[in-house]
Design a protein around this motif. Structure first.
Motif, PDB file in Angstrom:
ATOM      1  N   GLY A 231      -1.663   9.271   7.504  1.00  0.00           N
ATOM      2  CA  GLY A 231      -1.274   8.106   6.943  1.00  0.00           C
ATOM      3  C   GLY A 231       0.285   8.082   6.550  1.00  0.00           C
ATOM      4  N   VAL A 232       0.596   7.527   5.277  1.00  0.00           N
ATOM      5  CA  VAL A 232       2.139   7.553   5.046  1.00  0.00           C
ATOM      6  C   VAL A 232       2.329   7.936   3.856  1.00  0.00           C
ATOM      7  CG1 VAL A 232       3.814   5.873   4.749  1.00  0.00           C
ATOM      8  CG2 VAL A 232       2.200   5.442   6.872  1.00  0.00           C
ATOM      9  N   GLU A 233       3.123   8.944   3.526  1.00  0.00           N
ATOM     10  CA  GLU A 233       3.431   9.344   2.069  1.00  0.00           C
ATOM     11  C   GLU A 233       4.261   8.146   1.297  1.00  0.00           C
ATOM     12  OE1 GLU A 233       4.162  13.275   4.334  1.00  0.00           O
ATOM     13  OE2 GLU A 233       3.868  11.180   4.867  1.00  0.00           O
ATOM     14  N   ALA A 234       4.017   7.926   0.233  1.00  0.00           N
ATOM     15  CA  ALA A 234       4.807   6.731  -0.646  1.00  0.00           C
ATOM     16  C   ALA A 234       4.623   7.053  -2.058  1.00  0.00           C
ATOM     17  CB  ALA A 234       4.122   5.330  -0.234  1.00  0.00           C
ATOM     18  N   HIS A 235       5.131   6.286  -2.880  1.00  0.00           N
ATOM     19  CA  HIS A 235       5.414   6.768  -4.203  1.00  0.00           C
ATOM     20  C   HIS A 235       4.305   5.880  -4.788  1.00  0.00           C
ATOM     21  CE1 HIS A 235       6.764   6.512  -8.469  1.00  0.00           C
ATOM     22  NE2 HIS A 235       8.111   7.082  -7.839  1.00  0.00           N
ATOM     23  N   ALA A 236       3.709   6.806  -5.881  1.00  0.00           N
ATOM     24  CA  ALA A 236       2.296   6.426  -6.395  1.00  0.00           C
ATOM     25  C   ALA A 236       2.399   5.199  -7.339  1.00  0.00           C
ATOM     26  CB  ALA A 236       1.798   7.553  -7.095  1.00  0.00           C
ATOM     27  N   GLY A 237       3.600   4.897  -7.733  1.00  0.00           N
ATOM     28  CA  GLY A 237       3.932   3.617  -8.875  1.00  0.00           C
ATOM     29  C   GLY A 237       3.981   2.588  -8.122  1.00  0.00           C
ATOM     30  N   PRO A 238       5.105   2.401  -7.241  1.00  0.00           N
ATOM     31  CA  PRO A 238       5.543   1.261  -6.750  1.00  0.00           C
ATOM     32  C   PRO A 238       4.727   0.575  -5.485  1.00  0.00           C
ATOM     33  CG  PRO A 238       7.256   2.480  -7.062  1.00  0.00           C
ATOM     34  CD  PRO A 238       6.044   3.361  -7.247  1.00  0.00           C
ATOM     35  N   THR A 239       3.760   1.486  -4.872  1.00  0.00           N
ATOM     36  CA  THR A 239       3.079   0.867  -3.788  1.00  0.00           C
ATOM     37  C   THR A 239       1.675   0.559  -4.063  1.00  0.00           C
ATOM     38  OG1 THR A 239       3.940   3.023  -2.684  1.00  0.00           O
ATOM     39  CG2 THR A 239       2.279   1.619  -1.721  1.00  0.00           C
ATOM     40  N   PRO A 240       1.455  -0.801  -3.894  1.00  0.00           N
ATOM     41  CA  PRO A 240       0.290  -1.493  -4.319  1.00  0.00           C
ATOM     42  C   PRO A 240      -0.979  -0.961  -3.621  1.00  0.00           C
ATOM     43  CG  PRO A 240       1.796  -3.317  -3.742  1.00  0.00           C
ATOM     44  CD  PRO A 240       2.549  -1.853  -3.198  1.00  0.00           C
ATOM     45  N   MET A 241      -2.238  -0.921  -4.106  1.00  0.00           N
ATOM     46  CA  MET A 241      -3.180  -0.184  -3.648  1.00  0.00           C
ATOM     47  C   MET A 241      -3.678  -0.931  -2.241  1.00  0.00           C
ATOM     48  SD  MET A 241      -4.190   1.906  -5.901  1.00  0.00           S
ATOM     49  CE  MET A 241      -5.726   2.469  -5.342  1.00  0.00           C
ATOM     50  N   HIS A 242      -3.566  -2.318  -2.072  1.00  0.00           N
ATOM     51  CA  HIS A 242      -4.010  -2.754  -0.766  1.00  0.00           C
ATOM     52  C   HIS A 242      -2.726  -2.591   0.154  1.00  0.00           C
ATOM     53  CE1 HIS A 242      -1.182  -6.021  -2.182  1.00  0.00           C
ATOM     54  NE2 HIS A 242      -1.214  -6.437  -0.967  1.00  0.00           N
ATOM     55  N   LEU A 243      -1.687  -2.049   0.054  1.00  0.00           N
ATOM     56  CA  LEU A 243      -0.825  -1.864   1.157  1.00  0.00           C
ATOM     57  C   LEU A 243      -0.710  -0.216   1.301  1.00  0.00           C
ATOM     58  CD1 LEU A 243       1.935  -4.370   0.064  1.00  0.00           C
ATOM     59  CD2 LEU A 243       0.242  -4.650   1.938  1.00  0.00           C
ATOM     60  N   ARG A 244      -1.580   0.627   0.886  1.00  0.00           N
ATOM     61  CA  ARG A 244      -1.567   2.044   1.014  1.00  0.00           C
ATOM     62  C   ARG A 244      -2.058   2.463   2.343  1.00  0.00           C
ATOM     63  NH1 ARG A 244      -2.008   5.062  -4.775  1.00  0.00           N
ATOM     64  NH2 ARG A 244      -0.613   3.478  -5.945  1.00  0.00           N
ATOM     65  N   GLY A 274     -15.343  22.565   4.348  1.00  0.00           N
ATOM     66  CA  GLY A 274     -15.141  23.977   3.461  1.00  0.00           C
ATOM     67  C   GLY A 274     -13.683  24.089   3.173  1.00  0.00           C
ATOM     68  N   CYS A 275     -12.740  23.559   3.860  1.00  0.00           N
ATOM     69  CA  CYS A 275     -11.395  23.427   3.741  1.00  0.00           C
ATOM     70  C   CYS A 275     -10.801  22.154   3.703  1.00  0.00           C
ATOM     71  CB  CYS A 275     -10.641  24.426   4.613  1.00  0.00           C
ATOM     72  SG  CYS A 275     -11.070  25.963   4.678  1.00  0.00           S
ATOM     73  N   LEU A 276      -9.838  21.891   2.905  1.00  0.00           N
ATOM     74  CA  LEU A 276      -9.174  20.493   2.548  1.00  0.00           C
ATOM     75  C   LEU A 276      -8.013  20.701   1.966  1.00  0.00           C
ATOM     76  CD1 LEU A 276     -11.142  16.934   2.032  1.00  0.00           C
ATOM     77  CD2 LEU A 276      -8.747  17.673   0.864  1.00  0.00           C
ATOM     78  N   GLN A 277      -6.837  20.256   2.663  1.00  0.00           N
ATOM     79  CA  GLN A 277      -5.497  20.272   2.086  1.00  0.00           C
ATOM     80  C   GLN A 277      -5.041  18.864   2.231  1.00  0.00           C
ATOM     81  OE1 GLN A 277      -6.071  22.856   4.755  1.00  0.00           O
ATOM     82  NE2 GLN A 277      -7.128  24.118   3.267  1.00  0.00           N
ATOM     83  N   ALA A 278      -4.211  18.365   0.977  1.00  0.00           N
ATOM     84  CA  ALA A 278      -3.629  17.171   1.090  1.00  0.00           C
ATOM     85  C   ALA A 278      -2.102  17.524   1.072  1.00  0.00           C
ATOM     86  CB  ALA A 278      -4.022  16.435  -0.124  1.00  0.00           C
ATOM     87  N   TYR A 279      -1.387  16.709   1.865  1.00  0.00           N
ATOM     88  CA  TYR A 279       0.222  16.861   1.752  1.00  0.00           C
ATOM     89  C   TYR A 279       0.880  15.671   1.340  1.00  0.00           C
ATOM     90  CZ  TYR A 279      -1.124  20.959   4.382  1.00  0.00           C
ATOM     91  OH  TYR A 279      -1.865  22.430   4.820  1.00  0.00           O
ATOM     92  N   PRO A 280       1.850  15.495   0.736  1.00  0.00           N
ATOM     93  CA  PRO A 280       2.675  16.664   0.307  1.00  0.00           C
ATOM     94  C   PRO A 280       2.267  17.475  -0.899  1.00  0.00           C
ATOM     95  CG  PRO A 280       4.096  14.824  -0.398  1.00  0.00           C
ATOM     96  CD  PRO A 280       2.680  14.436   0.506  1.00  0.00           C
ATOM     97  N   GLY A 281       1.271  17.237  -1.533  1.00  0.00           N
ATOM     98  CA  GLY A 281       0.851  17.830  -2.660  1.00  0.00           C
ATOM     99  C   GLY A 281       1.666  17.558  -3.983  1.00  0.00           C
ATOM    100  N   SER A 282       1.988  16.346  -4.217  1.00  0.00           N
ATOM    101  CA  SER A 282       2.592  16.149  -5.242  1.00  0.00           C
ATOM    102  C   SER A 282       1.992  15.052  -6.092  1.00  0.00           C
ATOM    103  CB  SER A 282       4.317  15.589  -4.964  1.00  0.00           C
ATOM    104  OG  SER A 282       4.836  15.039  -6.189  1.00  0.00           O
ATOM    105  N   ARG A 283       1.918  15.075  -7.384  1.00  0.00           N
ATOM    106  CA  ARG A 283       1.027  14.248  -8.295  1.00  0.00           C
ATOM    107  C   ARG A 283       1.422  12.706  -8.087  1.00  0.00           C
ATOM    108  NH1 ARG A 283      -0.297  15.452 -13.226  1.00  0.00           N
ATOM    109  NH2 ARG A 283       0.103  17.698 -13.104  1.00  0.00           N
ATOM    110  N   ASN A 284       2.779  12.571  -7.925  1.00  0.00           N
ATOM    111  CA  ASN A 284       3.026  11.077  -7.691  1.00  0.00           C
ATOM    112  C   ASN A 284       3.235  10.523  -6.289  1.00  0.00           C
ATOM    113  OD1 ASN A 284       5.578  12.554  -7.856  1.00  0.00           O
ATOM    114  ND2 ASN A 284       6.450  11.109  -9.174  1.00  0.00           N
ATOM    115  N   VAL A 285       2.818  11.179  -5.392  1.00  0.00           N
ATOM    116  CA  VAL A 285       2.898  10.838  -4.001  1.00  0.00           C
ATOM    117  C   VAL A 285       1.723  10.672  -3.422  1.00  0.00           C
ATOM    118  CG1 VAL A 285       3.780  11.443  -1.736  1.00  0.00           C
ATOM    119  CG2 VAL A 285       4.967  12.209  -3.751  1.00  0.00           C
ATOM    120  N   ILE A 286       1.522   9.495  -2.759  1.00  0.00           N
ATOM    121  CA  ILE A 286       0.448   9.318  -1.824  1.00  0.00           C
ATOM    122  C   ILE A 286       0.094  10.126  -0.867  1.00  0.00           C
ATOM    123  CG2 ILE A 286      -0.950   7.416  -0.714  1.00  0.00           C
ATOM    124  CD1 ILE A 286       0.829   5.411  -2.230  1.00  0.00           C
ATOM    125  N   PRO A 287      -0.836  10.725  -0.811  1.00  0.00           N
ATOM    126  CA  PRO A 287      -1.038  11.619   0.401  1.00  0.00           C
ATOM    127  C   PRO A 287      -0.940  11.207   1.799  1.00  0.00           C
ATOM    128  CG  PRO A 287      -2.758  12.327  -1.224  1.00  0.00           C
ATOM    129  CD  PRO A 287      -2.201  10.895  -1.626  1.00  0.00           C
TER     130      PRO A 287
END
Length: 427
Positions: A231-244, A274-287
């Protein structure tokens, strides 16, 4: 009436439960862990010590022992007719890093107990019997798993297998030489009259159904995939849910789809992420990317394919809805396997003759018997393990269940020996 026929017609178990248990506990000392399990990786010095014990026990039981070029060990008890192909049994004695006392080891030592019991009873079989230790079944130190039986069945080449390396850069060939088990015997071309493998179930079904013996009908087909969602990494605050374009949201839908597909294709279906990794793995970045594994299993090829098709449709629809792209890469494909009807019936008849509760069951895991089934008639015997737990230091099984499984193995091997002599069982 022969002594072998007497055993087959008797309702007496014959197996020495305490001797079998003591052998298992003796082997478990090699690599014993603090939590009560075993760490005995393939082709280590601990594995050498366990192999030496097996060889000594089999020689004491009157067997000749040979070792092939990939380290598989064959202990042969002669039969009346040395020209008949042997009835074989066996498993492995290497373990997971945090393994238990019974996975694999029960199958090997049940075979040893069969030899000892036949000696106690003075029984001479028609066909020779062989107990085999297969090299590196677990695949913990060297990949792939089921290595020794795979080379034996010509699924893997000897040259490529000997060149496989562990995490330290040691090759299989070097490790075999280091422990003295690079044998002179040719790996392929060995006749298989019939093959039986006794094993703890590694699942909870027998315990849940209050059955002592699992009559293994076959093994589930397995298809594995690696899935990458982008998908697209984006800031967890400014990015509206419907545009993620949230790859993890898409992954959550697919996890549910794998589970639904398995539940919708019962019996025997299994589906696992069995395995799942999300990137970049930062709490305030949309995977922006998720990598995950998909594991599908079923006994029927068409239903296995249907499960995969259903999940793929969900992947495509989910990616379109959430603005994602995907890559789905196959990583393993093992077709479903049905064991030989004669071997299955030999196991079922043995359980019935001994008055043991039993049920038909399928194996959800890989075993050496799966490769042996391509070389000759094969079957498996399951016994319960506590809580269905295996590949774990707390793995446990009841002494009486193990003895009962060994008694079934004894009778099945005797029945197969007689069938081979009559010409009723052929590869």
């Amino acid at each position: 009436m022969s002594a072998a026929t007497d055993v087959l017609q008797s309702t007496h178990q014959h197996i020495n439960r305490d001797r079998l248990w003591q052998s298992l506990m003796e082997l478990a000392k090699l690599g014993a862990t603090v939590k009560g399990g075993v760490c005995r990786l393939a082709l280590t010095d601990l594995d050498r010590q366990a192999r030496d014990i097996f060889v000594n026990w089999c020689k004491e039981a009157g067997c000749t022992v040979s070792v092939d070029a990939v380290g598989n060990i064959f202990a042969r008890r002669p039969g009346r007719n040395p020209n008949l192909p042997p009835v074989m049994t066996g498993s492995h004695i290497d373990t997971q890093p945090t393994g238990g006392k019974f996975d694999g080891c029960f199958g090997v030592l049940a075979g040893v107990e069969v030899l000892r019991t036949l000696n106690d009873l003075g029984v001479e079989t028609e066909a020779p019997l062989e107990v085999v230790v297969w090299t590196n079944e677990e695949g913990s130190r060297f990949a792939p798993c089921m290595m020794g039986s795979g080379v034996f069945a010509e699924k893997f080449t000897l040259e490529e297998t000997l060149a496989k390396v562990d995490a330290e850069g040691v090759t299989v060939g070097e490790a075999l030489n280091a422990i003295g088990y690079a044998g002179p015997r040719k790996v392929s071309g060995h006749a298989v009259g019939a093959y039986f493998e006794a094993h703890i179930e590694q699942g909870p079904i027998l315990e849940d159904e209050h059955k002592t013996i699992g009559v293994v009908m076959g093994a589930l087909g397995q298809k594995w995939f690696d899935l990458k969602l982008r998908g697209v990494e984006a800031h967890a605050g400014p990015t509206p849910m419907h545009l993620r374009k949230d790859a993890l949201v898409g992954a959550s839908v697919i996890v549910g789809a794998v589970n639904r597909a398995a539940l919708g294709h019962q019996p025997h279906a299994c589906g696992t992420v069995g395995c799942l990794q999300a990137y970049p793995g930062s709490r305030n970045v949309i995977p922006g990317e998720v990598r995950m594994t998909l594991d599908f299993r079923h006994l029927e090829p068409a239903r296995l394919d249907s499960m995969i098709s259903e999940v793929r449709q969900v992947i495509e629809a989910t990616c379109e809805e959430h603005g994602l792209t995907f890559e789905l890469t196959p990583t393993a494909d093992f077709p479903p396997l049905y064991f030989d009807e004669g071997c299955v019936e030999a196991v079922r008849g043995a359980a019935q003759g001994l008055g043991l509760s039993h049920m038909d069951i399928v194996s959800g895991a890989g075993h050496d018997a799966i490769f042996l089934a391509e070389l000759g008639p094969a079957g498996m015997i399951f016994v319960p393990c506590e809580g269905g737990i295996s590949h774990n230091e707390i793995e446990n099984a009841a002494p009486q269940d193990l003895a009962d499984g060994c008694a079934v193995l004894l009778r099945a091997m005797l029945a197969a020996s007689q069938a081979i002599a009559r010409g009723d069982m052929a590869a």
